[in-house]
Design a protein around this motif. Structure first.
Motif, PDB file in Angstrom:
ATOM      1  N   ARG A   1      54.655  27.231  52.542  1.00 53.10           N
ATOM      2  CA  ARG A   1      54.196  27.376  51.162  1.00 53.10           C
ATOM      3  C   ARG A   1      52.717  27.047  51.045  1.00 53.10           C
ATOM      4  NH1 ARG A   1      58.604  26.439  46.831  1.00 53.10           N
ATOM      5  NH2 ARG A   1      60.511  26.883  47.962  1.00 53.10           N
ATOM      6  N   GLY A   2      52.284  26.053  51.790  1.00 55.54           N
ATOM      7  CA  GLY A   2      50.874  25.667  51.749  1.00 55.54           C
ATOM      8  C   GLY A   2      49.958  26.792  52.184  1.00 55.54           C
ATOM      9  N   ALA A   3      50.407  27.592  53.150  1.00 58.93           N
ATOM     10  CA  ALA A   3      49.592  28.722  53.602  1.00 58.93           C
ATOM     11  C   ALA A   3      49.387  29.722  52.478  1.00 58.93           C
ATOM     12  CB  ALA A   3      50.263  29.396  54.799  1.00 58.93           C
ATOM     13  N   VAL A   4      50.428  29.965  51.691  1.00 60.19           N
ATOM     14  CA  VAL A   4      50.308  30.881  50.550  1.00 60.19           C
ATOM     15  C   VAL A   4      49.393  30.280  49.486  1.00 60.19           C
ATOM     16  CG1 VAL A   4      51.568  32.038  48.696  1.00 60.19           C
ATOM     17  CG2 VAL A   4      52.577  31.888  50.984  1.00 60.19           C
ATOM     18  N   GLN A   5      49.539  29.001  49.221  1.00 55.19           N
ATOM     19  CA  GLN A   5      48.702  28.350  48.213  1.00 55.19           C
ATOM     20  C   GLN A   5      47.229  28.397  48.597  1.00 55.19           C
ATOM     21  OE1 GLN A   5      50.837  24.602  48.224  1.00 55.19           O
ATOM     22  NE2 GLN A   5      51.670  25.002  46.180  1.00 55.19           N
ATOM     23  N   ARG A   6      46.930  28.169  49.875  1.00 51.64           N
ATOM     24  CA  ARG A   6      45.533  28.207  50.328  1.00 51.64           C
ATOM     25  C   ARG A   6      44.967  29.619  50.211  1.00 51.64           C
ATOM     26  NH1 ARG A   6      47.758  24.701  54.086  1.00 51.64           N
ATOM     27  NH2 ARG A   6      47.989  26.375  55.646  1.00 51.64           N
ATOM     28  N   ALA A   7      45.768  30.614  50.567  1.00 48.51           N
ATOM     29  CA  ALA A   7      45.304  31.997  50.466  1.00 48.51           C
ATOM     30  C   ALA A   7      45.060  32.383  49.015  1.00 48.51           C
ATOM     31  CB  ALA A   7      46.325  32.933  51.106  1.00 48.51           C
ATOM     32  N   ALA A   8      45.933  31.937  48.125  1.00 49.58           N
ATOM     33  CA  ALA A   8      45.763  32.239  46.702  1.00 49.58           C
ATOM     34  C   ALA A   8      44.516  31.557  46.142  1.00 49.58           C
ATOM     35  CB  ALA A   8      47.003  31.805  45.930  1.00 49.58           C
ATOM     36  N   HIS A   9      44.275  30.327  46.575  1.00 49.08           N
ATOM     37  CA  HIS A   9      43.081  29.608  46.131  1.00 49.08           C
ATOM     38  C   HIS A   9      41.821  30.332  46.602  1.00 49.08           C
ATOM     39  CE1 HIS A   9      40.548  26.223  44.964  1.00 49.08           C
ATOM     40  NE2 HIS A   9      39.992  26.273  46.161  1.00 49.08           N
ATOM     41  N   LYS A  10      41.845  30.812  47.834  1.00 46.41           N
ATOM     42  CA  LYS A  10      40.699  31.537  48.376  1.00 46.41           C
ATOM     43  C   LYS A  10      40.473  32.844  47.629  1.00 46.41           C
ATOM     44  CE  LYS A  10      38.848  33.334  52.740  1.00 46.41           C
ATOM     45  NZ  LYS A  10      39.111  33.530  54.200  1.00 46.41           N
ATOM     46  N   ALA A  11      41.562  33.500  47.202  1.00 43.27           N
ATOM     47  CA  ALA A  11      41.434  34.765  46.468  1.00 43.27           C
ATOM     48  C   ALA A  11      40.790  34.558  45.106  1.00 43.27           C
ATOM     49  CB  ALA A  11      42.803  35.415  46.313  1.00 43.27           C
ATOM     50  N   GLY A  12      40.995  33.382  44.507  1.00 44.48           N
ATOM     51  CA  GLY A  12      40.385  33.093  43.213  1.00 44.48           C
ATOM     52  C   GLY A  12      40.832  34.057  42.137  1.00 44.48           C
ATOM     53  N   ASP A  13      39.860  34.646  41.433  1.00 43.13           N
ATOM     54  CA  ASP A  13      40.165  35.566  40.335  1.00 43.13           C
ATOM     55  C   ASP A  13      40.199  37.027  40.774  1.00 43.13           C
ATOM     56  OD1 ASP A  13      40.287  33.444  38.530  1.00 43.13           O
ATOM     57  OD2 ASP A  13      38.125  33.530  38.121  1.00 43.13           O
ATOM     58  N   ASP A  14      40.068  37.272  42.070  1.00 36.96           N
ATOM     59  CA  ASP A  14      40.097  38.645  42.587  1.00 36.96           C
ATOM     60  C   ASP A  14      41.544  39.136  42.581  1.00 36.96           C
ATOM     61  OD1 ASP A  14      40.154  40.961  44.137  1.00 36.96           O
ATOM     62  OD2 ASP A  14      38.549  40.259  45.466  1.00 36.96           O
ATOM     63  N   ARG A  15      41.880  39.983  41.607  1.00 37.97           N
ATOM     64  CA  ARG A  15      43.273  40.390  41.437  1.00 37.97           C
ATOM     65  C   ARG A  15      43.764  41.242  42.608  1.00 37.97           C
ATOM     66  NH1 ARG A  15      45.471  39.036  36.801  1.00 37.97           N
ATOM     67  NH2 ARG A  15      47.109  40.629  36.938  1.00 37.97           N
ATOM     68  N   ALA A  16      42.905  42.058  43.183  1.00 40.06           N
ATOM     69  CA  ALA A  16      43.321  42.852  44.342  1.00 40.06           C
ATOM     70  C   ALA A  16      43.666  41.924  45.501  1.00 40.06           C
ATOM     71  CB  ALA A  16      42.221  43.825  44.738  1.00 40.06           C
TER      72      ALA A  16
ATOM     73  N   LEU B   1      44.606  38.805  45.197  1.00 39.68           N
ATOM     74  CA  LEU B   1      45.822  38.075  44.820  1.00 39.68           C
ATOM     75  C   LEU B   1      47.069  38.915  45.056  1.00 39.68           C
ATOM     76  CD1 LEU B   1      44.961  36.125  41.532  1.00 39.68           C
ATOM     77  CD2 LEU B   1      45.694  35.159  43.720  1.00 39.68           C
ATOM     78  N   ARG B   2      46.966  40.228  44.760  1.00 45.10           N
ATOM     79  CA  ARG B   2      48.119  41.094  45.014  1.00 45.10           C
ATOM     80  C   ARG B   2      48.434  41.160  46.507  1.00 45.10           C
ATOM     81  NH1 ARG B   2      46.004  43.974  40.483  1.00 45.10           N
ATOM     82  NH2 ARG B   2      44.648  45.223  41.829  1.00 45.10           N
ATOM     83  N   ALA B   3      47.389  41.136  47.332  1.00 44.82           N
ATOM     84  CA  ALA B   3      47.603  41.120  48.784  1.00 44.82           C
ATOM     85  C   ALA B   3      48.285  39.816  49.207  1.00 44.82           C
ATOM     86  CB  ALA B   3      46.278  41.292  49.518  1.00 44.82           C
ATOM     87  N   VAL B   4      47.861  38.710  48.596  1.00 44.74           N
ATOM     88  CA  VAL B   4      48.512  37.426  48.873  1.00 44.74           C
ATOM     89  C   VAL B   4      49.977  37.485  48.437  1.00 44.74           C
ATOM     90  CG1 VAL B   4      48.557  34.963  48.318  1.00 44.74           C
ATOM     91  CG2 VAL B   4      46.370  36.109  48.709  1.00 44.74           C
ATOM     92  N   GLY B   5      50.224  38.128  47.303  1.00 41.12           N
ATOM     93  CA  GLY B   5      51.597  38.250  46.823  1.00 41.12           C
ATOM     94  C   GLY B   5      52.481  39.014  47.797  1.00 41.12           C
ATOM     95  N   ARG B   6      51.954  40.080  48.380  1.00 39.07           N
ATOM     96  CA  ARG B   6      52.735  40.834  49.372  1.00 39.07           C
ATOM     97  C   ARG B   6      53.025  39.980  50.597  1.00 39.07           C
ATOM     98  NH1 ARG B   6      49.208  44.887  47.411  1.00 39.07           N
ATOM     99  NH2 ARG B   6      47.739  44.566  49.129  1.00 39.07           N
ATOM    100  N   ARG B   7      52.029  39.216  51.016  1.00 41.43           N
ATOM    101  CA  ARG B   7      52.226  38.316  52.156  1.00 41.43           C
ATOM    102  C   ARG B   7      53.232  37.216  51.811  1.00 41.43           C
ATOM    103  NH1 ARG B   7      53.548  36.368  56.787  1.00 41.43           N
ATOM    104  NH2 ARG B   7      52.455  34.475  57.427  1.00 41.43           N
ATOM    105  N   GLU B   8      53.179  36.728  50.574  1.00 39.16           N
ATOM    106  CA  GLU B   8      54.120  35.700  50.130  1.00 39.16           C
ATOM    107  C   GLU B   8      55.556  36.200  50.216  1.00 39.16           C
ATOM    108  OE1 GLU B   8      55.304  33.191  46.090  1.00 39.16           O
ATOM    109  OE2 GLU B   8      53.409  34.303  46.176  1.00 39.16           O
ATOM    110  N   LEU B   9      55.793  37.410  49.746  1.00 43.35           N
ATOM    111  CA  LEU B   9      57.143  37.971  49.797  1.00 43.35           C
ATOM    112  C   LEU B   9      57.623  38.113  51.245  1.00 43.35           C
ATOM    113  CD1 LEU B   9      56.891  40.704  47.016  1.00 43.35           C
ATOM    114  CD2 LEU B   9      58.318  38.641  46.954  1.00 43.35           C
ATOM    115  N   GLN B  10      56.743  38.558  52.116  1.00 42.59           N
ATOM    116  CA  GLN B  10      57.118  38.719  53.522  1.00 42.59           C
ATOM    117  C   GLN B  10      57.495  37.376  54.140  1.00 42.59           C
ATOM    118  OE1 GLN B  10      53.944  39.142  56.492  1.00 42.59           O
ATOM    119  NE2 GLN B  10      54.990  40.977  57.274  1.00 42.59           N
ATOM    120  N   LEU B  11      56.633  36.386  53.939  1.00 45.39           N
ATOM    121  CA  LEU B  11      56.886  35.069  54.519  1.00 45.39           C
ATOM    122  C   LEU B  11      58.120  34.426  53.914  1.00 45.39           C
ATOM    123  CD1 LEU B  11      56.176  32.626  56.231  1.00 45.39           C
ATOM    124  CD2 LEU B  11      54.483  31.958  54.487  1.00 45.39           C
ATOM    125  N   ALA B  12      58.280  34.530  52.591  1.00 42.60           N
ATOM    126  CA  ALA B  12      59.429  33.908  51.943  1.00 42.60           C
ATOM    127  C   ALA B  12      60.735  34.516  52.429  1.00 42.60           C
ATOM    128  CB  ALA B  12      59.308  34.048  50.420  1.00 42.60           C
TER     129      ALA B  12
END
Length: 294
Positions: free
Chosen positions: A216-231, A233-244
Motif C-alpha cells: 500500500r505504501g508503494a501506491v501512496q508514494r506514487a500518488a503523492h509523486k503524481a500530485g495534481d496531475d490527473r493523467a 494519477l490515473r496511471a497510478v490507479g491502474r497500477r493500484e488495481l493490478q497490485l491489489a
C-alpha cells in the motif's frame, strides 16, 4: 460523522498465511476485526450516523443564531483494521487510495455561508461550531493518543445529542484496546511465519514486498509523486488495481483471514472481562444512535 483525524491506531496492516490451499476470503464474508468488528462501522450505518450528527449540529447552530448547512457524507469505505482485502474489493476499488484523490475533496456547502459574513461574524461562526479553548477537555485512555475536545462547540454538542455524554471517552478507550489486540496479533509467532509465506507468494507474482503495508505504501508514494496531475494519477490507479488484485489473490491462497482470526481469538481470550464491557458500551451507544436516526 465529521471529517476528523480518526484514531487510526487500529489501522495496522497484516499479512498472514502461505500460498497453500485454504478457505477463501470472499467479498461477502466479513473479515476478522477486533471484538467482532465493533469498531468497523458498515458504510450505510456510517452515512446514517453522519447525517444525524449533521442535523444535530445544524440545530445547535440555529439556536446560536447562525446558519449551517449539513455537510454530505463523503465516500465511505468500511476498511479492515488489519488491511485484509477480498478479491472482489481489490478488483472494484483496489486499496481505495487513488479513487479518493481523483474524486477530490467534497465541496463545503458552508463556504457561501461564510462568504456572506464579515470577519468578526465569521470568527464567531467558527467558534460556535468548533468551540473555544476556554472549555477544552483532554480525554485519555491506555494505548490511545490524548483527545482534545472543546465542550462548548456545536460539533461536540451535536455528537453528545446523538450518542450521549459517554461516547467520546468510550470510543477512545475501545480504540486503545483495539490497538492492543492488533499489536499482539502482529507479534503472534504463527502470524510472523505466515507473513513470510505471504511475501513469497507475492514475490512469485513479480511484487517484491515484504508486508501488506509495503504494498500500500508503494501506491501512496506514487500518488503523492503524481500530485495534481490527473493523467499520472490515473496511471497510478491502474497500477493500484493490478497490485491489489495480486495482493488479494495471495491473501486468499495463504488463508490470511483465517490466520488472523485464529491469532485474534487467542489474544482476545487473554484480555480482562472489563475490556469486553467497554466494547459492549460502545456498541450499545452506537445502536441507540442508529435507532434514533431511523
Amino acid at each position: 460523522m465529521r471529517a476528523q483525524p480518526a484514531v487510526v491506531i487500529a489501522l495496522c496492516l497484516l499479512v498472514v498465511g502461505g500460498c497453500s490451499r485454504a478457505p477463501a476470503h470472499r467479498g461477502d464474508d466479513p473479515p476478522p476485526a477486533p471484538f467482532d468488528g465493533a469498531t468497523v462501522v458498515p458504510a450505510e450505518q456510517a452515512k446514517s450516523l453522519h447525517a444525524s450528527e449533521e442535523r444535530a449540529v445544524a440545530a445547535c447552530m440555529r439556536q446560536r443564531g447562525f446558519a449551517y448547512r449539513p455537510v454530505p457524507a463523503g465516500r465511505t469505505v468500511a476498511e479492515s483494521p488489519y488491511g485484509l482485502l477480498s478479491e472482489t474489493q481489490a478488483a472494484a476499488d483496489g486499496y481505495g487510495l487513488t479513487a479518493d484523490l481523483l474524486a477530490g475533496p467534497p465541496d463545503d456547502p458552508n463556504a457561501r455561508v461564510l462568504a456572506r459574513l464579515d470577519p468578526e461574524r465569521r470568527g464567531a461562526w467558527r467558534a460556535a461550531l468548533t468551540g473555544t479553548g476556554r472549555h477544552e477537555r483532554i480525554l485519555r485512555a491506555p494505548g490511545s493518543p490524548d483527545l482534545r475536545i472543546n465542550t462548548d462547540g456545536c460539533v461536540h454538542l451535536g455528537r453528545r445529542v446523538l450518542y450521549g455524554s459517554a461516547w467520546e471517552q468510550t470510543e477512545l478507550t475501545v480504540a486503545g484496546l483495539t490497538a492492543r489486540v492488533i499489536d499482539r496479533v502482529l507479534a503472534d509467532p504463527a502470524f510472523r511465519g505466515a507473513q513470510r509465506t505471504w511475501a513469497d507468494c507475492l514475490r512469485a507474482k513479480g511484487e517484491p514486498f515484504a508486508t501488506l503495508q509495503d504494498a500500500r505504501g508503494a501506491v501512496q508514494r506514487a500518488a503523492h509523486k503524481a500530485g495534481d496531475d490527473r493523467a499520472a494519477l490515473r496511471a497510478v490507479g491502474r497500477r493500484e488495481l493490478q497490485l491489489a488484485r495480486r495482493d488479494a489473490a495471495c491473501q486468499r491462497q495463504s488463508g490470511l483471514a483465517e490466520a488472523v482470526r485464529a491469532a485474534q481469538g487467542r489474544v482476545e481470550a487473554a484480555l480482562p472481562a472489563s475490556s469486553r464491557r467497554q466494547v459492549t458500551t460502545l456498541t450499545d451507544l452506537r445502536k441507540r444512535a442508529l435507532d434514533a436516526s431511523s
